[in-house]
Design a protein around this motif. Sequence first.
Motif, PDB file in Angstrom:
ATOM      1  N   TRP A 191      19.150  21.956  -3.391  1.00 51.93           N
ATOM      2  CA  TRP A 191      18.766  22.789  -2.247  1.00 51.93           C
ATOM      3  C   TRP A 191      18.127  24.085  -2.738  1.00 51.93           C
ATOM      4  O   TRP A 191      17.096  24.517  -2.228  1.00 51.93           O
ATOM      5  CB  TRP A 191      20.005  23.067  -1.397  1.00 51.93           C
ATOM      6  CG  TRP A 191      19.744  23.709  -0.066  1.00 51.93           C
ATOM      7  CD1 TRP A 191      18.741  23.410   0.820  1.00 51.93           C
ATOM      8  CD2 TRP A 191      20.509  24.750   0.555  1.00 51.93           C
ATOM      9  NE1 TRP A 191      18.836  24.199   1.953  1.00 51.93           N
ATOM     10  CE2 TRP A 191      19.918  25.022   1.808  1.00 51.93           C
ATOM     11  CE3 TRP A 191      21.639  25.459   0.171  1.00 51.93           C
ATOM     12  CZ2 TRP A 191      20.429  25.994   2.680  1.00 51.93           C
ATOM     13  CZ3 TRP A 191      22.150  26.415   1.040  1.00 51.93           C
ATOM     14  CH2 TRP A 191      21.546  26.678   2.274  1.00 51.93           C
ATOM     15  N   ASN A 194      14.671  23.711  -4.022  1.00 51.85           N
ATOM     16  CA  ASN A 194      13.716  23.511  -2.930  1.00 51.85           C
ATOM     17  C   ASN A 194      13.678  24.715  -1.984  1.00 51.85           C
ATOM     18  O   ASN A 194      13.327  24.578  -0.807  1.00 51.85           O
ATOM     19  CB  ASN A 194      14.069  22.241  -2.155  1.00 51.85           C
ATOM     20  CG  ASN A 194      13.616  20.982  -2.868  1.00 51.85           C
ATOM     21  OD1 ASN A 194      12.485  20.520  -2.706  1.00 51.85           O
ATOM     22  ND2 ASN A 194      14.500  20.418  -3.690  1.00 51.85           N
ATOM     23  N   SER A 197      15.161  24.976   1.664  1.00 55.24           N
ATOM     24  CA  SER A 197      14.418  24.408   2.787  1.00 55.24           C
ATOM     25  C   SER A 197      15.000  23.047   3.169  1.00 55.24           C
ATOM     26  O   SER A 197      15.903  22.517   2.514  1.00 55.24           O
ATOM     27  CB  SER A 197      12.940  24.243   2.422  1.00 55.24           C
ATOM     28  OG  SER A 197      12.780  23.170   1.501  1.00 55.24           O
ATOM     29  N   ILE A 198      14.427  22.480   4.203  1.00 62.69           N
ATOM     30  CA  ILE A 198      14.884  21.199   4.717  1.00 62.69           C
ATOM     31  C   ILE A 198      14.814  20.094   3.653  1.00 62.69           C
ATOM     32  O   ILE A 198      15.667  19.208   3.611  1.00 62.69           O
ATOM     33  CB  ILE A 198      14.062  20.815   5.970  1.00 62.69           C
ATOM     34  CG1 ILE A 198      14.704  19.650   6.733  1.00 62.69           C
ATOM     35  CG2 ILE A 198      12.620  20.489   5.598  1.00 62.69           C
ATOM     36  CD1 ILE A 198      14.025  19.380   8.061  1.00 62.69           C
ATOM     37  N   LEU A 199      13.820  20.155   2.767  1.00 56.53           N
ATOM     38  CA  LEU A 199      13.617  19.094   1.789  1.00 56.53           C
ATOM     39  C   LEU A 199      14.716  19.041   0.726  1.00 56.53           C
ATOM     40  O   LEU A 199      14.888  18.014   0.081  1.00 56.53           O
ATOM     41  CB  LEU A 199      12.249  19.253   1.114  1.00 56.53           C
ATOM     42  CG  LEU A 199      11.042  19.092   2.032  1.00 56.53           C
ATOM     43  CD1 LEU A 199       9.753  19.291   1.251  1.00 56.53           C
ATOM     44  CD2 LEU A 199      11.050  17.713   2.695  1.00 56.53           C
ATOM     45  N   GLY A 201      17.935  19.918   1.573  1.00 56.67           N
ATOM     46  CA  GLY A 201      19.196  19.943   2.303  1.00 56.67           C
ATOM     47  C   GLY A 201      20.032  18.687   2.132  1.00 56.67           C
ATOM     48  O   GLY A 201      19.648  17.723   1.463  1.00 56.67           O
ATOM     49  N   PRO A 203      21.284  15.240   2.739  1.00 54.60           N
ATOM     50  CA  PRO A 203      20.569  14.130   3.367  1.00 54.60           C
ATOM     51  C   PRO A 203      21.353  13.488   4.510  1.00 54.60           C
ATOM     52  O   PRO A 203      22.559  13.264   4.407  1.00 54.60           O
ATOM     53  CB  PRO A 203      20.363  13.139   2.203  1.00 54.60           C
ATOM     54  CG  PRO A 203      21.423  13.488   1.208  1.00 54.60           C
ATOM     55  CD  PRO A 203      21.656  14.957   1.338  1.00 54.60           C
ATOM     56  N   ASP A 226      12.486  24.948   9.442  1.00 54.37           N
ATOM     57  CA  ASP A 226      12.562  23.987   8.346  1.00 54.37           C
ATOM     58  C   ASP A 226      12.447  24.623   6.972  1.00 54.37           C
ATOM     59  O   ASP A 226      12.738  23.995   5.959  1.00 54.37           O
ATOM     60  CB  ASP A 226      11.485  22.901   8.513  1.00 54.37           C
ATOM     61  CG  ASP A 226      11.782  21.987   9.701  1.00 54.37           C
ATOM     62  OD1 ASP A 226      12.904  22.083  10.246  1.00 54.37           O
ATOM     63  OD2 ASP A 226      10.893  21.200  10.087  1.00 54.37           O
ATOM     64  N   HIS A 232      18.781  17.706   5.615  1.00 48.53           N
ATOM     65  CA  HIS A 232      17.507  16.995   5.498  1.00 48.53           C
ATOM     66  C   HIS A 232      17.595  15.699   6.308  1.00 48.53           C
ATOM     67  O   HIS A 232      18.063  14.678   5.812  1.00 48.53           O
ATOM     68  CB  HIS A 232      17.218  16.676   4.031  1.00 48.53           C
ATOM     69  CG  HIS A 232      15.907  15.994   3.810  1.00 48.53           C
ATOM     70  ND1 HIS A 232      15.508  15.514   2.579  1.00 48.53           N
ATOM     71  CD2 HIS A 232      14.874  15.709   4.651  1.00 48.53           C
ATOM     72  CE1 HIS A 232      14.324  14.953   2.677  1.00 48.53           C
ATOM     73  NE2 HIS A 232      13.910  15.068   3.923  1.00 48.53           N
ATOM     74  N   THR A 246      10.809  12.228   6.909  1.00 50.99           N
ATOM     75  CA  THR A 246      11.513  13.480   7.172  1.00 50.99           C
ATOM     76  C   THR A 246      11.219  13.932   8.601  1.00 50.99           C
ATOM     77  O   THR A 246      10.069  13.970   9.022  1.00 50.99           O
ATOM     78  CB  THR A 246      11.081  14.571   6.177  1.00 50.99           C
ATOM     79  OG1 THR A 246      11.508  14.207   4.865  1.00 50.99           O
ATOM     80  CG2 THR A 246      11.696  15.918   6.535  1.00 50.99           C
ATOM     81  N   THR A 249      13.899  19.752  12.058  1.00 50.97           N
ATOM     82  CA  THR A 249      15.166  20.082  12.709  1.00 50.97           C
ATOM     83  C   THR A 249      14.997  20.109  14.220  1.00 50.97           C
ATOM     84  O   THR A 249      15.878  19.647  14.961  1.00 50.97           O
ATOM     85  CB  THR A 249      15.670  21.448  12.212  1.00 50.97           C
ATOM     86  OG1 THR A 249      15.815  21.411  10.797  1.00 50.97           O
ATOM     87  CG2 THR A 249      17.000  21.805  12.849  1.00 50.97           C
TER      88      THR A 249
END
Length: 277
Positions: A191, A194, A197-199, A201, A203, A226, A232, A246, A249
């Motif tokens: 996390w 990244n 961010s959402i990518l 997060g 899963p 996001d 994610h 993906t 949110t």
Amino acid sequence: MTKQGKWEWMSDSPSLLPPCTGAVSYYSQFGRVPGFTSSPSGRRFRAVLDEHLAMLRWPADLKWDKELAVMGEDGQLYHWILPSFFQLLKDLVADGRDFAIVFRTFGSDLPRVLSAVSRALSQGTHPLFPDLPSLKLSVNETPGKIRCSKKSTVLTRAEERLSTHDGERALYQYFSSVQGIGGFQDHFDWWARNAYSILGGKPLWVDPFDQDVQHIFIDDNIRQNDEDTIVHPMVFPDRVSSESRTASTFELYDLCLVQNDLLRAISDPGLKSVCAV
């Protein structure tokens, strides 16, 4: 922020969503500020903090359970797991729901959480909820791990091991088949790499075509931004595909992604949708 670059409060009431169009959170502008409610900007919210800390105090007439209560910096005992969590378990059973609960944490507290919940459910050790053993809920006290990389996501727990190399649907089906209560430590470093961010997060796989199981992720750090959120969500495009996309949110907010309102979870333990640890 005003055109002159000055911070102005648009509301004196804490809220999960912006109180008006164009408003942004203090956190998004300045990050986490130690001692926020003692600072000039945050002093107006000191009463909110004090009020909810008072609600979290372990009752003075109850014996201190070292797994369920924690000593605060002020020397007071507080509930370590919110009473609303145990109330939720009772409500779900009373409603006849078929459910499982999976704790997902970036922290190292999972073994203690699972142990405390297990004792409360099997031995009735929680003084406010002595009848929990009658719920007959099982707890898997073995903590699992979820680790992410550019190539794959890998889930392990004891002898269990699943990877997205086996197809993402395999992990979705694994979570759909979980029984009772258990937990996994997610990959905080991923996390952080990244940029939170959402990518990077935690899963979450969602199959909108599944008529039997709905996966709901409850977390106070879910945000409709996001670039700064903790889960994610990945959605399967059809009933058979093993690969997902993906989702933002915003797409799943209050459907599969529930942003926990910690203040309401503390002040209204019977509010079923906002429980948390």
